[in-house]
Design a protein around this motif. Structure first.
Motif, PDB file in Angstrom:
ATOM      1  N   ASP A 433       0.815  -1.216   0.000  1.00  0.00           N
ATOM      2  CA  ASP A 433       0.000   0.000   0.000  1.00  0.00           C
ATOM      3  C   ASP A 433       0.850   1.269   0.000  1.00  0.00           C
ATOM      4  OD1 ASP A 433       1.047  -0.410   2.493  1.00  0.00           O
ATOM      5  OD2 ASP A 433      -0.788   0.089   3.586  1.00  0.00           O
ATOM      6  N   ALA A 434       2.071   1.176  -0.516  1.00  0.00           N
ATOM      7  CA  ALA A 434       2.968   2.338  -0.529  1.00  0.00           C
ATOM      8  C   ALA A 434       2.372   3.465  -1.381  1.00  0.00           C
ATOM      9  CB  ALA A 434       4.330   1.939  -1.071  1.00  0.00           C
ATOM     10  N   THR A 435       2.424   4.665  -0.859  1.00  0.00           N
ATOM     11  CA  THR A 435       1.924   5.823  -1.607  1.00  0.00           C
ATOM     12  C   THR A 435       2.987   6.270  -2.606  1.00  0.00           C
ATOM     13  OG1 THR A 435       2.817   7.408  -0.007  1.00  0.00           O
ATOM     14  CG2 THR A 435       0.585   6.560   0.391  1.00  0.00           C
ATOM     15  N   GLU A 436       2.581   7.116  -3.529  1.00  0.00           N
ATOM     16  CA  GLU A 436       3.533   7.611  -4.533  1.00  0.00           C
ATOM     17  C   GLU A 436       4.640   8.420  -3.872  1.00  0.00           C
ATOM     18  OE1 GLU A 436       3.528  10.124  -8.718  1.00  0.00           O
ATOM     19  OE2 GLU A 436       1.747   9.036  -8.061  1.00  0.00           O
ATOM     20  N   ALA A 437       4.302   9.153  -2.817  1.00  0.00           N
ATOM     21  CA  ALA A 437       5.314   9.937  -2.103  1.00  0.00           C
ATOM     22  C   ALA A 437       6.352   9.026  -1.456  1.00  0.00           C
ATOM     23  CB  ALA A 437       4.637  10.816  -1.042  1.00  0.00           C
ATOM     24  N   GLU A 438       5.889   7.913  -0.878  1.00  0.00           N
ATOM     25  CA  GLU A 438       6.816   6.959  -0.250  1.00  0.00           C
ATOM     26  C   GLU A 438       7.711   6.311  -1.296  1.00  0.00           C
ATOM     27  OE1 GLU A 438       4.484   5.275   3.682  1.00  0.00           O
ATOM     28  OE2 GLU A 438       3.832   4.562   1.717  1.00  0.00           O
ATOM     29  N   ILE A 439       7.141   6.003  -2.461  1.00  0.00           N
ATOM     30  CA  ILE A 439       7.933   5.390  -3.532  1.00  0.00           C
ATOM     31  C   ILE A 439       9.006   6.359  -4.009  1.00  0.00           C
ATOM     32  CG2 ILE A 439       7.835   4.536  -5.913  1.00  0.00           C
ATOM     33  CD1 ILE A 439       5.003   3.530  -5.282  1.00  0.00           C
TER      34      ILE A 439
END
Length: 575
Positions: A433-439
């Motif tokens: 469930d990683a967000t785009e910001a985390e990626i």
């Protein structure tokens, strides 16, 4: 194969419907010759047109109903056999996923692929055949014999000559086929192995001009598979002509002796026509049984190979009563750990003890084969140790469920493994469930932002299988980003910076310091220059700890570390 039939339990209703539709269709088919005999012996002989029309309508209705019953039987037989195959494939895949690395290596990836695809297909097809034929053939055989005998018991003696010959033929063919079918599946394993190695190692093969050698290797494996397949099919090809000859000679005998009985007034023409149809049904049922019995040995060979996988009890299992989580976070401790690979004469690790704490970097260095990678693989329980204890956050790893244990770890293997799909999908492999910001943050820390942003679709750019369209350094950085995005308690880097240039390596390590301040970092390295700032360095020599300390301490006191440093110094550094 019988042991696999338990997986048919969810489809009992469908199998019941197959049996019911088969029974109804056979009853209708067996009734048709009787109606035809009545048309000839009653309608035609007496010139009774209304009786002929009425009986003809019944024949049409029986035929149409038989068609519907046959279609329904085929539908449910196919549906249940395909669902059975799906379930077995799922069982095999799940079972394999729970194997330890040791158990996985015991079978080999090529063999496991063959068992999950080809072997399951063989069992699935034979099951479909059994549901279609094994339910139909016995009913048709028994019904045909009963009705044929009821028509003319004396003429039925003709079958007594044909049945023993057919039974003996089936026995001989089955005896010859069983070992060949087992060999055929092994040849399939071998062919898949050679093909897989040839495709995955194509760059090395071309680099060393081994294309012709690999062609010969594949040719030999293919020839062995072909020869075994031809031997099997020769037996199968021998079956059908002989059975058809038997069937035709039986019909000739029935017509011959039936004609004599009609001439003597002991039998009517309609009865002979019905008897011929019953004889055809009986012999067709025998052919179906023969085909099934011949195919069963191949399915049995495949079923045995499937059972070999399903019956393996994984060595590494979750504890029955797992210990509760402690308040500790980011601690890894080895206490007198020893480990030996299956079949090896000597242990690869002996009496290993050290503590890795959160916020600290523990580096492991040593010669090739010293056991550096093995230490990292023992922490997530890819293997189980023989002696000693490994503690993660103060708890023995054997007392922690595997899923929970591995959720605490960010592992980057020695060989960067990526999957076909987008960069986003590969990074989310670490955190679903990683967000785009985390990626994007993980990519930035891993020093991968620049080349990812340079791609046309950014993080949605496509990666080919095994990252074939990326360089070694790019694959390593994406693998590191995949571990970073999950923000684990423990980071394990197995020589994961080897493909990076010194400048990128330095930037990455500096960024990692800030990101991993809460976690323990254990890394395997080959370059001394990349571990000089580690909080502790473990020097391994032949599976034993030859020294632990900082770079300066080991450089001053440890002879083996001094030799490693000296071997990596350039002339400029020495000067």
């Amino acid at each position: 194969m019988i042991s696999l039939l338990k997986y048919l339990n969810p489809y009992k209703l469908q199998i019941f419907l197959v049996t019911l539709f088969t029974l109804l269709s056979i009853l209708l088919e067996l009734y048709l010759p009787t109606l035809m005999a009545d048309v000839v012996d009653v309608g035609i002989v007496n010139g009774d047109i209304p009786y002929i029309l009425k009986t003809g309508v019944w024949m049409v209705l029986c035929s149409v109903l038989a068609i519907f019953m046959t279609v329904g039987k085929a539908f449910f037989a196919s549906r249940s056999s395909l669902a059975f195959g799906r379930d077995i494939r799922r069982k095999l895949f799940v079972k394999t996923e729970h194997f330890s690395i040791d158990e996985f290596g015991k079978f080999g990836s090529s063999s496991l692929m063959t068992r999950t695809t080809n072997d399951v297909k063989q069992v699935q097809d034979v099951l479909n055949m059994m549901l279609s034929m094994m339910t139909r053939a016995p009913l048709m055989l028994i019904g045909g014999i009963v009705l044929a005998v009821s028509r003319d018991a004396q003429l039925s003696i003709v079958f007594l000559a044909a049945l023993p010959i057919l039974a003996g033929l089936i026995f001989l063919i089955s005896r010859k086929a069983v070992p060949l079918f087992g060999m055929l599946q092994k040849k399939t394993d071998r062919l898949n192995l050679v093909l897989r190695e040839g495709l995955t190692g194509i760059r090395v093969i071309r680099a060393f001009n081994r294309v012709d050698v690999e062609k010969d290797r594949f040719k030999n494996a293919n020839k062995e598979f072909r020869d075994t397949g031809i031997a099997v099919n020769r037996i199968m090809a021998f079956l059908f002509p002989v059975m058809m000859i038997m069937m035709n000679f039986t019909n000739i005998a029935i017509v011959w002796f039936g004609g004599i009985r009609i001439d003597q007034g002991n039998m009517q023409v309609g009865n002979l026509m019905a008897f011929l149809q019953y004889a055809a049904m009986i012999l067709m049922a025998l052919i179906m049984l023969a085909v099934t019995f011949v195919m069963i040995p191949r399915a049995q060979a495949s079923a045995n190979r499937i059972n070999e996988v399903l019956t393996v009890e994984p060595q590494i299992t979750d504890p029955e009563e797992p210990l509760k989580n402690t308040d500790l976070c980011g601690f890894v401790e080895f206490q007198n750990v020893s480990f030996c690979y299956r079949g090896a004469e000597n242990p690869v690790l002996e009496d290993i003890s050290f503590l890795a704490s959160p916020g600290e970097t523990t580096a492991i260095i040593g010669s090739t084969g010293a056991g550096k990678t093995t230490i990292l693989q023992l922490i997530p329980r890819f293997f189980d140790i023989e002696k000693g204890t490994i503690l993660v956050n103060g708890t023995d790893v054997r007392q922690i469920p595997q899923q929970e244990l591995r959720a605490k770890i960010g592992y980057v293997s020695q060989k960067a493994s990526l999957f076909s799909g987008t960069i986003r999908e590969n990074i989310c492999f670490g955190k679903e469930d990683a967000t785009e910001a985390e990626i994007l943050t993980a990519l930035k820390i891993a020093q991968a932002s620049e080349f990812v942003e340079g791609k046309e679709n950014g993080i949605d750019s496509y990666i080919e299988q095994a990252g074939a369209n990326l360089s070694g350094g790019q694959k390593q950085r994406l693998s590191i980003a995949r571990a970073l995005v999950r923000k684990p308690d423990i980071y394990l880097f197995d020589d994961s910076f080897s493909a990076l240039d010194y400048k990128t390596d330095q930037k990455l390590r500096q960024a990692l310091k800030e990101t991993t301040a809460h976690a323990a970092v254990i890394l395997v390295a080959q370059r001394v220059s990349s571990i000089t700032e580690a909080d502790q360095i473990i020097v391994l020599n032949e599976g034993k700890i030859a020294g632990i300390g900082t770079h300066q301490q080991l450089l001053a006191e440890n002879k083996i570390y001094q030799e490693i440093v000296a071997s990596q110094q350039t002339e400029e550094e020495s000067a």
